[in-house]
Design a protein around this motif. Structure first.
Motif: not given
Length: 360
Positions: A255-258, A260-269, A285-291, A322-329
């Motif tokens: 849930q934290r990955v979702f 982090n990635l969604l907040v990142n996408a919203i903030n950069h849109s 695999y199950q693939v999730v893409k945030i566009l 610069g920590l959200g993406l690192y934590l997601s990884r």
């Protein structure tokens, strides 16, 4: 090379040299005052070992050379003695023993130096671990606790527990609350990353439907997206029907990955842009893409985008820690998955991850 040793008083060095010289002279006297068939060259091992311990490699080489030289010289001097084959063999064995002593003593000294260096490194690592523990303690107690107190105090003011609050004051309090919450989230992320790096990420694994997590994350961020005038949606790839994407995972961490990635996408849109979560089941695999439809990512930054504290230098609208993406990884890697980022054409970026399918 000689040992790197601390300077010592001249009289101490002189006493060492006197001991070694005395031992050499004693053995030489025994060698040349007895018949040639008596081999005392083995006794040179004592001064060779002391030379190695006190003066290092080069001095040991010369001490061994001197010992070998005197052992061979005793074959020919005094000249009035008959040289027997057995005597030559004994001297050759003694010479070989002295050479081996010199070589092995040097290797032993170097091994001891390597052990000392390794011990010093271990002690340094222990000190580093202590520093990290102090760092975590500082975050938890000295920074996090006051922030929590400040947030609760602001909430009390917003609820008018200390008297009436004007609309303008409410706006100021709301801004303060958001700022403190952002700081608190940053501290918690730092603490999580520290724990993951030092202790490893501990997962509570169970069957998890990524579709449910994606929909919950999108629902919780609808207000943030609306404030930024960004349309937020969840889709199912080529299908118009909702499908479950089951994986074996830790629901809280994923849930934290979702988020982090969604907040990142919203903030950069940009305003009026669109952020879409695309869920695509595959064979393994199950693939999730945030566009998103933002400014995209510079090509040179793509290999570094998931590094700790990396913020990049692109024209994207917002900058983070610069920590959200690192934590997601960290989280996706711990689940045996892969996370990556790509540019989209003509504009925008894609952050995606895939996790092994959990058979239902």
């Amino acid at each position: 090379m000689p040992n790197a040793q601390c300077p010592m008083p001249n009289n101490y060095q002189a006493s060492r040299f006197t001991v070694i010289l005395g031992l050499f002279l004693t053995v030489i006297l025994m060698e040349f005052s007895t018949p040639t068939e008596y081999v005392f060259g083995y006794l040179y091992t004592g001064p060779i070992l002391l030379t190695n311990a006190w003066y290092g490699r080069i001095a040991t080489f010369y001490a061994t050379l001197i010992a070998v030289g005197f052992t061979i010289l005793n074959l020919f001097w005094p000249e009035n003695e008959t040289i027997k084959a057995s005597t030559i063999a004994s001297r050759a064995i003694a010479v070989l023993a002295l050479m081996v002593t010199g070589i092995l003593s040097d290797r032993l000294r170097r091994s001891q130096e390597a052990i000392a260096i390794a011990r010093a490194k271990l002690e340094s690592q222990a000190e580093l671990v202590k520093v990290r523990e102090d760092f975590a303690s500082t975050i938890t107690h000295d920074l996090k606790t006051p922030l929590l107190g400040a947030i609760e105090t602001i909430k009390a003011f917003q609820q008018e527990k200390f008297g009436s609050v004007s609309p303008t004051q409410q706006q100021v309090l709301a801004t303060m609350a958001r700022s403190h919450q952002t700081s608190l989230q940053l501290l918690e992320t730092l603490l999580d990353i520290y724990r993951n790096d030092t202790e490893g990420l501990k997962l509570n694994l169970a069957p998890v439907d990524l579709t449910n997590l994606a929909e919950d994350a999108a629902s919780s961020l609808i207000e943030l997206a609306a404030n930024r005038r960004v349309h937020l949606a969840v889709s199912y790839g080529d299908s118009d029907w909702r499908r479950a994407l089951w994986v074996q995972g830790d629901a809280l961490q994923l849930q934290r990955v979702f988020n982090n990635l969604l907040v990142n996408a919203i903030n950069h849109s940009r305003r009026g842009g669109r952020v879409e979560v695309v869920l695509e089941p595959q064979t393994n695999y199950q693939v999730v893409k945030i566009l998103d439809t933002g400014a995209g990512i510079e090509t040179a930054e793509l290999p570094h985008i998931f590094e700790r504290f990396y913020q990049g230098h692109s024209d994207r609208q917002a900058k983070g820690s610069g920590l959200g993406l690192y934590l997601s990884r960290q989280i996706i890697t711990a689940h045996g998955g892969i996370i990556w980022a790509e540019n989209r054409l003509p504009t925008g970026a894609m952050f995606a991850f895939k996790l092994p399918v959990y058979p239902i």
